[in-house]
Each structure stands twice: as structure tokens, then as C-alpha cells.
Design a protein around this motif. Structure first.
Motif, short mmCIF file in Angstrom:
data_model
loop_
_atom_site.label_atom_id
_atom_site.label_comp_id
_atom_site.label_asym_id
_atom_site.label_seq_id
_atom_site.Cartn_x
_atom_site.Cartn_y
_atom_site.Cartn_z
N GLY A 98 29.48 8.21 9.17
CA GLY A 98 30.75 8.84 8.84
C GLY A 98 31.66 8.87 10.04
O GLY A 98 31.29 8.41 11.13
N ILE A 99 32.82 9.43 9.85
CA ILE A 99 33.84 9.47 10.89
C ILE A 99 34.02 10.90 11.40
O ILE A 99 34.02 11.86 10.62
CB ILE A 99 35.19 8.96 10.34
CG1 ILE A 99 35.09 7.50 9.93
CG2 ILE A 99 36.33 9.16 11.34
CD1 ILE A 99 34.91 6.54 11.07
N ILE A 100 34.21 11.00 12.70
CA ILE A 100 34.56 12.26 13.35
C ILE A 100 35.88 12.03 14.06
O ILE A 100 36.00 11.09 14.85
CB ILE A 100 33.48 12.70 14.36
CG1 ILE A 100 32.12 12.83 13.67
CG2 ILE A 100 33.88 14.02 15.04
CD1 ILE A 100 30.95 12.91 14.62
N HIS A 101 36.85 12.88 13.77
CA HIS A 101 38.17 12.79 14.40
C HIS A 101 38.17 13.71 15.61
O HIS A 101 38.07 14.93 15.47
CB HIS A 101 39.27 13.20 13.41
CG HIS A 101 39.25 12.42 12.14
ND1 HIS A 101 39.64 11.10 12.06
CD2 HIS A 101 38.83 12.77 10.88
CE1 HIS A 101 39.51 10.68 10.81
NE2 HIS A 101 39.02 11.67 10.08
N VAL A 102 38.27 13.12 16.79
CA VAL A 102 38.15 13.86 18.04
C VAL A 102 39.50 13.91 18.75
O VAL A 102 40.15 12.88 18.95
CB VAL A 102 37.11 13.20 18.98
CG1 VAL A 102 36.99 13.98 20.28
CG2 VAL A 102 35.76 13.07 18.29
#
Length: 104
Positions: free
Chosen positions: A2-6
Motif C-alpha cells: 500500500g501507499i503511505i503519504h509522508v
């Protein structure tokens, strides 16, 4: 996966891929974003992150011993501060938004 927006300490934004079962600390370490000096033992707070308000309930609140450690850094934010080493990435966290805590 999945994606993590940092959001970085300088306000920059980057998306990173998370692997189910990995801790957020390990994912962020792989991108040189946090140090995680204690290796995930919850004793150093060098993986302190701020979870976006709409995601905090999904990650769950920090337990009292985690709050005590982060609060000692003077950068604690109720309802946002977590140690990345204490959060395992799951499919429910796909799209997670977080901001890196101040470097200690």
C-alpha cells in the motif's frame, strides 16, 4: 502493498510503499526518513511521527507508556503523536498520511 503519504520535516511530500506486517519505522528507515535507534524497542522516540487526524483512529491511540516517552521530547501532540515502531502496516492503512516528527 500500500501507499503511505509522508510529509517531511521540511514540508516536502513523498509517497512510499508499505508492505503488510512491516512496522512504519522499518518502512520509513528504508527511505532514510527516521533513525529508529532502539530498533523498535520503544525506548528512544527517534521514529516519532504525527498521524493525520483522519487516520489516528485507524492506527489506534498511543498506549500510556508510549505517550510518556514521546511527551518527554516536548514535541508531543495529543491525538497525533505515535512511535512508528509501534504501528504495523496493514491493508487498512493503505493511504495513511503522516508527518515526520522533529529530529531528536
Amino acid at each position: 502493498m500500500g501507499i503511505i503519504h509522508v510529509t517531511g520535516r521540511d514540508g516536502s511530500h513523498v509517497d512510499v510503499h508499505g508492505q503488510e506486517g512491516e512496522t512504519l519505522m522499518r518502512i520509513l528507515q528504508a527511505h532514510d526518513m527516521v533513525r529508529g535507534e532502539c530498533g523498535g524497542l520503544k525506548i528512544c522516540s527517534t521514529c516519532h511521527v504525527y498521524i493525520a487526524a483522519n487516520w489516528y483512529a485507524v492506527t489506534g491511540p498511543a498506549p500510556p507508556d508510549e505517550v510518556d516517552l514521546i511527551d518527554g521530547t516536548l514535541n508531543y501532540r495529543a491525538g497525533a503523536s505515535r512511535l512508528a515502531c509501534q504501528i504495523a502496516f496493514t491493508p487498512a492503512l493503505d493511504g495513511l498520511e503522516l508527518t515526520l516528527g522533529p529530529e531528536i
